[in-house]
Motif scaffolding. Sequence first.
Motif, PDB file in Angstrom:
ATOM      1  N   THR A 108      -4.148  53.788  -1.923  1.00  0.00           N
ATOM      2  CA  THR A 108      -3.259  53.470  -2.666  1.00  0.00           C
ATOM      3  C   THR A 108      -4.230  53.992  -4.390  1.00  0.00           C
ATOM      4  OG1 THR A 108      -2.441  52.020  -2.902  1.00  0.00           O
ATOM      5  CG2 THR A 108      -0.699  53.432  -2.379  1.00  0.00           C
ATOM      6  N   HIS A 109      -5.203  52.357  -4.044  1.00  0.00           N
ATOM      7  CA  HIS A 109      -6.144  52.635  -5.069  1.00  0.00           C
ATOM      8  C   HIS A 109      -7.325  53.233  -5.341  1.00  0.00           C
ATOM      9  CE1 HIS A 109      -2.834  49.955  -6.208  1.00  0.00           C
ATOM     10  NE2 HIS A 109      -3.282  49.221  -7.003  1.00  0.00           N
ATOM     11  N   PRO A 110      -8.083  53.382  -6.791  1.00  0.00           N
ATOM     12  CA  PRO A 110      -9.775  54.221  -6.435  1.00  0.00           C
ATOM     13  C   PRO A 110     -10.411  52.872  -5.983  1.00  0.00           C
ATOM     14  CG  PRO A 110      -8.506  54.668  -8.433  1.00  0.00           C
ATOM     15  CD  PRO A 110      -7.283  53.707  -7.491  1.00  0.00           C
ATOM     16  N   LEU A 111     -11.835  52.817  -5.775  1.00  0.00           N
ATOM     17  CA  LEU A 111     -12.879  52.339  -5.023  1.00  0.00           C
ATOM     18  C   LEU A 111     -12.657  52.006  -6.574  1.00  0.00           C
ATOM     19  CD1 LEU A 111     -15.313  53.933  -3.574  1.00  0.00           C
ATOM     20  CD2 LEU A 111     -13.986  52.138  -2.480  1.00  0.00           C
ATOM     21  N   MET A 112     -13.024  49.818  -7.358  1.00  0.00           N
ATOM     22  CA  MET A 112     -13.481  49.616  -8.289  1.00  0.00           C
ATOM     23  C   MET A 112     -14.032  50.038  -8.438  1.00  0.00           C
ATOM     24  SD  MET A 112     -10.987  46.893  -8.138  1.00  0.00           S
ATOM     25  CE  MET A 112     -10.454  45.146  -7.313  1.00  0.00           C
ATOM     26  N   ILE A 113     -15.439  50.222  -8.416  1.00  0.00           N
ATOM     27  CA  ILE A 113     -16.420  50.764  -9.226  1.00  0.00           C
ATOM     28  C   ILE A 113     -16.200  52.276  -9.977  1.00  0.00           C
ATOM     29  CG2 ILE A 113     -17.837  52.366  -6.873  1.00  0.00           C
ATOM     30  CD1 ILE A 113     -19.506  50.037 -10.005  1.00  0.00           C
ATOM     31  N   LYS A 114     -15.568  52.922  -9.198  1.00  0.00           N
ATOM     32  CA  LYS A 114     -14.091  54.018 -10.165  1.00  0.00           C
ATOM     33  C   LYS A 114     -13.909  54.257 -10.857  1.00  0.00           C
ATOM     34  CE  LYS A 114     -16.258  57.294  -5.825  1.00  0.00           C
ATOM     35  NZ  LYS A 114     -14.881  58.124  -5.385  1.00  0.00           N
ATOM     36  N   ARG A 115     -12.890  52.939 -11.375  1.00  0.00           N
ATOM     37  CA  ARG A 115     -11.441  52.129 -12.085  1.00  0.00           C
ATOM     38  C   ARG A 115     -12.941  51.862 -12.587  1.00  0.00           C
ATOM     39  NH1 ARG A 115      -7.024  48.662  -9.115  1.00  0.00           N
ATOM     40  NH2 ARG A 115      -6.254  48.826 -11.482  1.00  0.00           N
ATOM     41  N   ILE A 116     -13.767  51.195 -12.372  1.00  0.00           N
ATOM     42  CA  ILE A 116     -14.995  50.334 -13.363  1.00  0.00           C
ATOM     43  C   ILE A 116     -15.386  51.649 -14.615  1.00  0.00           C
ATOM     44  CG2 ILE A 116     -17.352  48.826 -14.061  1.00  0.00           C
ATOM     45  CD1 ILE A 116     -15.897  47.155 -11.947  1.00  0.00           C
ATOM     46  N   GLU A 117     -15.836  52.369 -13.796  1.00  0.00           N
ATOM     47  CA  GLU A 117     -16.372  53.394 -14.444  1.00  0.00           C
ATOM     48  C   GLU A 117     -16.146  54.713 -15.536  1.00  0.00           C
ATOM     49  OE1 GLU A 117     -18.746  55.495 -11.351  1.00  0.00           O
ATOM     50  OE2 GLU A 117     -20.578  53.855 -11.268  1.00  0.00           O
ATOM     51  N   LYS A 118     -14.696  54.983 -14.866  1.00  0.00           N
ATOM     52  CA  LYS A 118     -13.810  55.725 -15.512  1.00  0.00           C
ATOM     53  C   LYS A 118     -13.557  54.784 -16.907  1.00  0.00           C
ATOM     54  CE  LYS A 118     -12.119  59.581 -13.227  1.00  0.00           C
ATOM     55  NZ  LYS A 118     -13.219  60.171 -12.675  1.00  0.00           N
ATOM     56  N   ILE A 119     -12.577  53.557 -16.862  1.00  0.00           N
ATOM     57  CA  ILE A 119     -12.874  52.569 -17.962  1.00  0.00           C
ATOM     58  C   ILE A 119     -14.024  52.546 -19.211  1.00  0.00           C
ATOM     59  CG2 ILE A 119     -13.226  50.388 -18.868  1.00  0.00           C
ATOM     60  CD1 ILE A 119     -10.786  49.686 -16.160  1.00  0.00           C
ATOM     61  N   LYS A 120     -15.328  52.679 -18.627  1.00  0.00           N
ATOM     62  CA  LYS A 120     -16.159  52.632 -19.791  1.00  0.00           C
ATOM     63  C   LYS A 120     -16.229  53.984 -20.207  1.00  0.00           C
ATOM     64  CE  LYS A 120     -19.578  49.663 -17.329  1.00  0.00           C
ATOM     65  NZ  LYS A 120     -20.716  49.941 -16.258  1.00  0.00           N
TER      66      LYS A 120
ATOM     67  N   GLN B  95     -20.095  49.767  -3.056  1.00  0.00           N
ATOM     68  CA  GLN B  95     -19.027  50.737  -2.191  1.00  0.00           C
ATOM     69  C   GLN B  95     -18.853  51.654  -2.844  1.00  0.00           C
ATOM     70  OE1 GLN B  95     -15.593  49.108  -3.614  1.00  0.00           O
ATOM     71  NE2 GLN B  95     -15.578  47.289  -2.034  1.00  0.00           N
ATOM     72  N   ASP B  96     -19.488  52.877  -2.935  1.00  0.00           N
ATOM     73  CA  ASP B  96     -19.519  54.544  -3.052  1.00  0.00           C
ATOM     74  C   ASP B  96     -20.462  54.790  -2.267  1.00  0.00           C
ATOM     75  OD1 ASP B  96     -20.786  54.336  -4.847  1.00  0.00           O
ATOM     76  OD2 ASP B  96     -19.648  55.571  -6.167  1.00  0.00           O
ATOM     77  N   ASP B  97     -21.721  54.111  -1.715  1.00  0.00           N
ATOM     78  CA  ASP B  97     -22.708  54.953  -1.486  1.00  0.00           C
ATOM     79  C   ASP B  97     -21.794  54.348   0.351  1.00  0.00           C
ATOM     80  OD1 ASP B  97     -23.535  55.055  -4.190  1.00  0.00           O
ATOM     81  OD2 ASP B  97     -24.816  52.542  -2.995  1.00  0.00           O
ATOM     82  N   THR B  98     -21.062  54.159   0.634  1.00  0.00           N
ATOM     83  CA  THR B  98     -21.165  54.207   2.455  1.00  0.00           C
ATOM     84  C   THR B  98     -19.746  55.118   2.943  1.00  0.00           C
ATOM     85  OG1 THR B  98     -19.358  52.408   1.881  1.00  0.00           O
ATOM     86  CG2 THR B  98     -21.862  51.880   2.775  1.00  0.00           C
ATOM     87  N   LEU B  99     -19.411  55.831   4.210  1.00  0.00           N
ATOM     88  CA  LEU B  99     -18.847  56.307   3.940  1.00  0.00           C
ATOM     89  C   LEU B  99     -17.172  56.236   4.641  1.00  0.00           C
ATOM     90  CD1 LEU B  99     -18.216  59.223   5.127  1.00  0.00           C
ATOM     91  CD2 LEU B  99     -18.515  57.800   8.187  1.00  0.00           C
ATOM     92  N   ALA B 100     -17.060  54.416   4.973  1.00  0.00           N
ATOM     93  CA  ALA B 100     -16.687  53.457   5.049  1.00  0.00           C
ATOM     94  C   ALA B 100     -15.577  53.615   4.136  1.00  0.00           C
ATOM     95  CB  ALA B 100     -16.394  52.184   5.731  1.00  0.00           C
ATOM     96  N   GLY B 101     -16.547  53.208   2.654  1.00  0.00           N
ATOM     97  CA  GLY B 101     -16.142  53.176   1.701  1.00  0.00           C
ATOM     98  C   GLY B 101     -15.409  54.118   0.743  1.00  0.00           C
TER      99      GLY B 101
END
Length: 266
Positions: free
Chosen positions: A238-250, A224-230
């Motif tokens: 209001t929410h960050p992309l899921m993958i960013k949340r996962i990375e921050k949790i890690k 998702q974070d590789d696309t412009l739309a994402g």
Amino acid sequence: MNTTAYRYPNEILILTGTLFLVFAVILLTSTATFCLSGIFIVFFFAMAYFSVRSHHRALMQHGYRVTHQNAPKLAEILDDAANRLKVEPVEVYVIRSNALNAYTFGISTPKVIVITDSLLKVLDADELQYVIGHEMGHVKLGHTWLNSIIGGMAGIPSPYLAFAVLHLAFRSWNRACEFSADRAGILANGNPRKAITALIKIGSGGRARTDAELARAYAALDAQDDTLAGNLGELLGTHPLMIKRIEKIKGYAGSKQYRDLISQIR
Ligand SMILES: [Zn+2]
């Protein structure tokens, strides 16, 4: 010869008067804007207060409040998360919905956490405890009532560009709140791995269950974070992309602060 001696006598006087008027108008309009903004914020807050009350009433009609009698396992998860996070008493409601969603609202105490019944079907106990801890983190950090006030300020009628700037700033604060609440979530369940599977399950719309399906859903979120739309969607959301949340949790799960806090909680 004095090269400017021929200046018309009233020119300076009129210039002084004009400048005086310009400053007076600036002062007046900015004072008026300032006062109007204050009135607007109070108005918005009052509106938020009444909408919270009617939302609460609707919940009581269409959902059920979690107690040890009607949902003992869920009530235990709530108690455990609340104890670990030292959060004020909250009311938790379950509503019928196909959406995989949980949210919190409220200005006065007790704040309310709402969970959809679909979420209860898709997540296991540890994953649920993360989600509930996430919502309790919003309560504990004051995001619920701050959201009403700051949302009101960001909604102040302003020229188009200023409105856009305020809106984007508010959204970026919303997303920062999500990262904070995710930290609360893994402190509440003590299991970052389960926080991540919860997010992947939610991100996949509940379709990913097995390890192979979770791995595939993770790869889809990762793209998702590789696309412009994402990225554009994230900027306005209001929410960050899921993958960013996962990375921050890690990242947070590997930090000294997390280890220190979790050792005090256990
Ligand atoms: Zn949240």
